[in-house]
Write an enzyme that holds these catalytic residues in place. Structure first.
Site, PDB file in Angstrom:
ATOM      1  N   LYS A 166       0.786  -1.232   0.000  1.00  0.00           N
ATOM      2  CA  LYS A 166       0.000   0.000   0.000  1.00  0.00           C
ATOM      3  C   LYS A 166       0.820   1.284   0.000  1.00  0.00           C
ATOM      4  O   LYS A 166       0.311   2.369   0.299  1.00  0.00           O
ATOM      5  CB  LYS A 166      -1.022   0.050   1.149  1.00  0.00           C
ATOM      6  CG  LYS A 166      -1.833  -1.182   1.375  1.00  0.00           C
ATOM      7  CD  LYS A 166      -2.200  -1.922   0.120  1.00  0.00           C
ATOM      8  CE  LYS A 166      -3.168  -1.184  -0.768  1.00  0.00           C
ATOM      9  NZ  LYS A 166      -3.244  -1.883  -2.096  1.00  0.00           N
ATOM     10  N   GLY A 210       2.183   2.415  -2.719  1.00  0.00           N
ATOM     11  CA  GLY A 210       2.147   2.960  -4.078  1.00  0.00           C
ATOM     12  C   GLY A 210       3.040   2.159  -5.016  1.00  0.00           C
ATOM     13  O   GLY A 210       3.517   2.681  -6.028  1.00  0.00           O
ATOM     14  N   HIS A 265       7.682  -6.815  -1.375  1.00  0.00           N
ATOM     15  CA  HIS A 265       7.242  -6.227  -0.099  1.00  0.00           C
ATOM     16  C   HIS A 265       8.113  -6.742   1.047  1.00  0.00           C
ATOM     17  O   HIS A 265       7.846  -6.452   2.205  1.00  0.00           O
ATOM     18  CB  HIS A 265       5.808  -6.665   0.230  1.00  0.00           C
ATOM     19  CG  HIS A 265       4.758  -6.145  -0.710  1.00  0.00           C
ATOM     20  ND1 HIS A 265       4.747  -4.860  -1.188  1.00  0.00           N
ATOM     21  CD2 HIS A 265       3.624  -6.733  -1.213  1.00  0.00           C
ATOM     22  CE1 HIS A 265       3.676  -4.698  -1.967  1.00  0.00           C
ATOM     23  NE2 HIS A 265       2.994  -5.807  -1.997  1.00  0.00           N
ATOM     24  N   ARG A 293       5.852   5.410   2.416  1.00  0.00           N
ATOM     25  CA  ARG A 293       4.669   6.287   2.458  1.00  0.00           C
ATOM     26  C   ARG A 293       4.328   6.543   3.919  1.00  0.00           C
ATOM     27  O   ARG A 293       4.630   5.702   4.788  1.00  0.00           O
ATOM     28  CB  ARG A 293       3.503   5.569   1.761  1.00  0.00           C
ATOM     29  CG  ARG A 293       2.246   6.406   1.612  1.00  0.00           C
ATOM     30  CD  ARG A 293       1.122   5.605   0.946  1.00  0.00           C
ATOM     31  NE  ARG A 293      -0.004   6.463   0.618  1.00  0.00           N
ATOM     32  CZ  ARG A 293      -1.156   6.046   0.113  1.00  0.00           C
ATOM     33  NH1 ARG A 293      -1.337   4.747  -0.125  1.00  0.00           N
ATOM     34  NH2 ARG A 293      -2.139   6.893  -0.159  1.00  0.00           N
ATOM     35  N   SER A 320      -5.044   2.787   3.698  1.00  0.00           N
ATOM     36  CA  SER A 320      -5.146   2.100   2.413  1.00  0.00           C
ATOM     37  C   SER A 320      -5.223   0.582   2.622  1.00  0.00           C
ATOM     38  O   SER A 320      -6.017  -0.115   1.960  1.00  0.00           O
ATOM     39  CB  SER A 320      -3.925   2.470   1.563  1.00  0.00           C
ATOM     40  OG  SER A 320      -3.963   1.833   0.328  1.00  0.00           O
ATOM     41  N   MET A 340      -4.162   5.235 -14.841  1.00  0.00           N
ATOM     42  CA  MET A 340      -3.961   3.872 -14.331  1.00  0.00           C
ATOM     43  C   MET A 340      -5.280   3.248 -13.902  1.00  0.00           C
ATOM     44  O   MET A 340      -5.525   2.066 -14.108  1.00  0.00           O
ATOM     45  CB  MET A 340      -2.944   3.876 -13.183  1.00  0.00           C
ATOM     46  CG  MET A 340      -1.520   4.136 -13.663  1.00  0.00           C
ATOM     47  SD  MET A 340      -0.280   3.905 -12.382  1.00  0.00           S
ATOM     48  CE  MET A 340      -0.255   2.114 -12.214  1.00  0.00           C
ATOM     49  N   ARG A 384      -7.818   3.212  -5.509  1.00  0.00           N
ATOM     50  CA  ARG A 384      -8.925   3.643  -4.666  1.00  0.00           C
ATOM     51  C   ARG A 384      -9.043   5.170  -4.702  1.00  0.00           C
ATOM     52  O   ARG A 384      -9.832   5.725  -5.443  1.00  0.00           O
ATOM     53  CB  ARG A 384      -8.678   3.106  -3.239  1.00  0.00           C
ATOM     54  CG  ARG A 384      -9.851   3.190  -2.309  1.00  0.00           C
ATOM     55  CD  ARG A 384      -9.454   2.692  -0.937  1.00  0.00           C
ATOM     56  NE  ARG A 384      -8.415   3.510  -0.320  1.00  0.00           N
ATOM     57  CZ  ARG A 384      -8.622   4.554   0.466  1.00  0.00           C
ATOM     58  NH1 ARG A 384      -9.851   4.901   0.768  1.00  0.00           N
ATOM     59  NH2 ARG A 384      -7.619   5.264   0.968  1.00  0.00           N
TER      60      ARG A 384
HETATM   61  P1  A3P Z   1      -5.119   4.467  -1.607  1.00  0.00           P
HETATM   62  O1  A3P Z   1      -5.709   3.207  -1.098  1.00  0.00           O
HETATM   63  O2  A3P Z   1      -4.789   5.445  -0.509  1.00  0.00           O
HETATM   64  O3  A3P Z   1      -5.925   5.098  -2.692  1.00  0.00           O
HETATM   65  P2  A3P Z   1       0.166  -0.462  -3.728  1.00  0.00           P
HETATM   66  O4  A3P Z   1       0.262  -0.297  -5.188  1.00  0.00           O
HETATM   67  O5  A3P Z   1       1.531  -0.525  -3.079  1.00  0.00           O
HETATM   68  O6  A3P Z   1      -0.730  -1.565  -3.341  1.00  0.00           O
HETATM   69  O7  A3P Z   1      -0.447   0.888  -3.163  1.00  0.00           O
HETATM   70  C1  A3P Z   1      -1.783   1.224  -3.437  1.00  0.00           C
HETATM   71  C2  A3P Z   1      -2.008   2.687  -3.134  1.00  0.00           C
HETATM   72  O8  A3P Z   1      -1.367   3.495  -4.145  1.00  0.00           O
HETATM   73  C3  A3P Z   1      -3.497   3.053  -3.188  1.00  0.00           C
HETATM   74  O9  A3P Z   1      -3.686   4.107  -2.252  1.00  0.00           O
HETATM   75  C4  A3P Z   1      -3.634   3.514  -4.627  1.00  0.00           C
HETATM   76  O10 A3P Z   1      -4.766   4.311  -4.880  1.00  0.00           O
HETATM   77  C5  A3P Z   1      -2.345   4.316  -4.777  1.00  0.00           C
HETATM   78  N1  A3P Z   1      -1.999   4.527  -6.184  1.00  0.00           N
HETATM   79  C6  A3P Z   1      -1.942   3.610  -7.174  1.00  0.00           C
HETATM   80  N2  A3P Z   1      -1.630   4.196  -8.342  1.00  0.00           N
HETATM   81  C7  A3P Z   1      -1.478   5.511  -8.083  1.00  0.00           C
HETATM   82  C8  A3P Z   1      -1.159   6.646  -8.904  1.00  0.00           C
HETATM   83  N3  A3P Z   1      -0.950   6.527 -10.198  1.00  0.00           N
HETATM   84  N4  A3P Z   1      -1.097   7.862  -8.292  1.00  0.00           N
HETATM   85  C9  A3P Z   1      -1.308   7.995  -6.966  1.00  0.00           C
HETATM   86  N5  A3P Z   1      -1.627   6.956  -6.150  1.00  0.00           N
HETATM   87  C10 A3P Z   1      -1.700   5.735  -6.702  1.00  0.00           C
END
Ligand code: A3P
Length: 313
Positions: A66, A68, A128, A150, A158, A252, A269
């Site tokens: 989570k 990003g 991870h 993060r 998240s 995305m 999300r």
């Molecule tokens: P949120 O749940 O706060 O929206 P991971 O990819 O490590 O699983 O992390 C997921 C988080 O990254 C989610 O956060 C997701 O929305 C965010 N995310 C994915 N793509 C993104 C983008 N292009 N820009 C900003 N945030 C992004």
């Protein structure tokens, strides 16, 4: 959809289907004291991973769930395509962009690492895992590692929504229950504070670039330029714009059905900063402040996170 992409999306969709018929207490298993999802990881794969041979030109993205990681993966795979003189998104780059194996190193069957020996360089992988659980060769090879971090309050937020959206992770009736587990090492891939402490030991290494989610949000263009510089890839303005466009949250999310299948909707999300303010109580916020102060605040990674800016109300 490309064959290899179908295989990747299928792995998660099959795991989701399998998880649907499992009890909550079967969803995670413990390996070397850390929990992992049973449907996508296994002790056999972890054992096989120990002898994985990293190459000098492997590109590795490390980040706690989570943080990003899917976002930075998109940027890195486009930069790799550019380094191979391909235009991201064009016909000529399709093969370079479509992963042969599930990009998360520790996810998959035990035969994956043998198959990876046959993949051409540069291989791209995401993990991870905490550094002490990665194969030694990753550090010995001097491969480039991008460490993505993060702010912990948004990571928890998240992760809570993700756990409740995905069948393969235990779901939670209340945010309070999730918060307790997050603070007491009951998350898959372990405790985020320990993750930060362990990775902090590597933060000064020359081949590791640390990036925060928040700095990518604040100035995506500068972040992409810095990453390209670390890679040693010269970028034209046109290439920079293409990478930024393709990695924007909107692009995305729109493309996620193709890239991530049904999980895409849950994964992409909100994509913002400070959503934690919608969930944390005052007491929970103070408890996390205390733990952060005690274990992480004074470290290099702790300072990089700009905790006061992003995590204080
Ligand atoms: P949120 O749940 O706060 O929206 P991971 O990819 O490590 O699983 O992390 C997921 C988080 O990254 C989610 O956060 C997701 O929305 C965010 N995310 C994915 N793509 C993104 C983008 N292009 N820009 C900003 N945030 C992004």
């Amino acid at each position: 959809m490309e064959e290899s992409r179908k295989k990747i999306v299928g792995l998660v969709e099959n795991a989701e289907a399998a998880a649907n018929s499992m009890r909550r207490d079967e969803l995670l298993f413990s390996y070397k004291g850390i929990l992992y999802p049973t449907t996508v990881c296994s002790p056999e794969s972890f054992k096989a991973l120990e002898s994985f041979e990293a190459r000098r030109d492997d590109v590795i993205l490390a980040g706690y769930p989570k943080s990003g990681t899917n976002w930075l993966s998109q940027i890195l795979t486009d930069l790799i395509a550019i380094s191979q003189k391909k235009t991201p998104g064009s016909e000529s780059s399709v093969n370079a962009e479509e992963p042969e194996e599930f990009p998360y190193l520790e996810v998959g069957d035990a035969g994956k690492y043998e198959r990876m020996t046959k993949l051409p360089s540069p291989r791209f992988m995401v993990t991870h895992l905490r550094p002490e659980n990665l194969p030694k060769s990753i550090f010995q090879s001097n491969a480039k590692i991008f460490l993505l971090i993060r702010n912990p309050k948004d990571v928890a937020t998240s992760y809570y929504h993700y756990s409740n959206g995905l069948a393969l992770l235990p779901s939670y009736e209340t945010w309070d229950d999730f918060f307790t587990d997050f603070m007491t090492r009951k998350m898959s891939w372990g405790c985020y504070f320990e993750y930060l402490s362990e990775w902090n030991k590597y933060a000064d290494k020359e081949n590791i670039m640390t990036i925060t989610y928040e700095e990518m949000k604040e100035n995506p263009a500068l972040s992409v330029k810095n990453i390209a510089t670390f890679f040693g890839i010269p970028l034209t303005e046109e290439q920079l714009h293409l990478v930024l466009h393709r990695s924007s949250f909107q692009s995305m999310k729109k493309n996620s059905d193709k890239t991530h299948g049904s999980v895409g909707n849950i994964l992409f999300r909100k994509g913002g900063v400070s959503d934690w303010k919608n969930l944390f109580t005052d007491d929970q916020s103070k408890e996390m402040d205390r733990v952060f102060e005690e274990h992480i605040a004074g470290t290099k990674l702790g300072k990089k996170l700009k905790y006061d800016l992003y995590c204080k109300a």
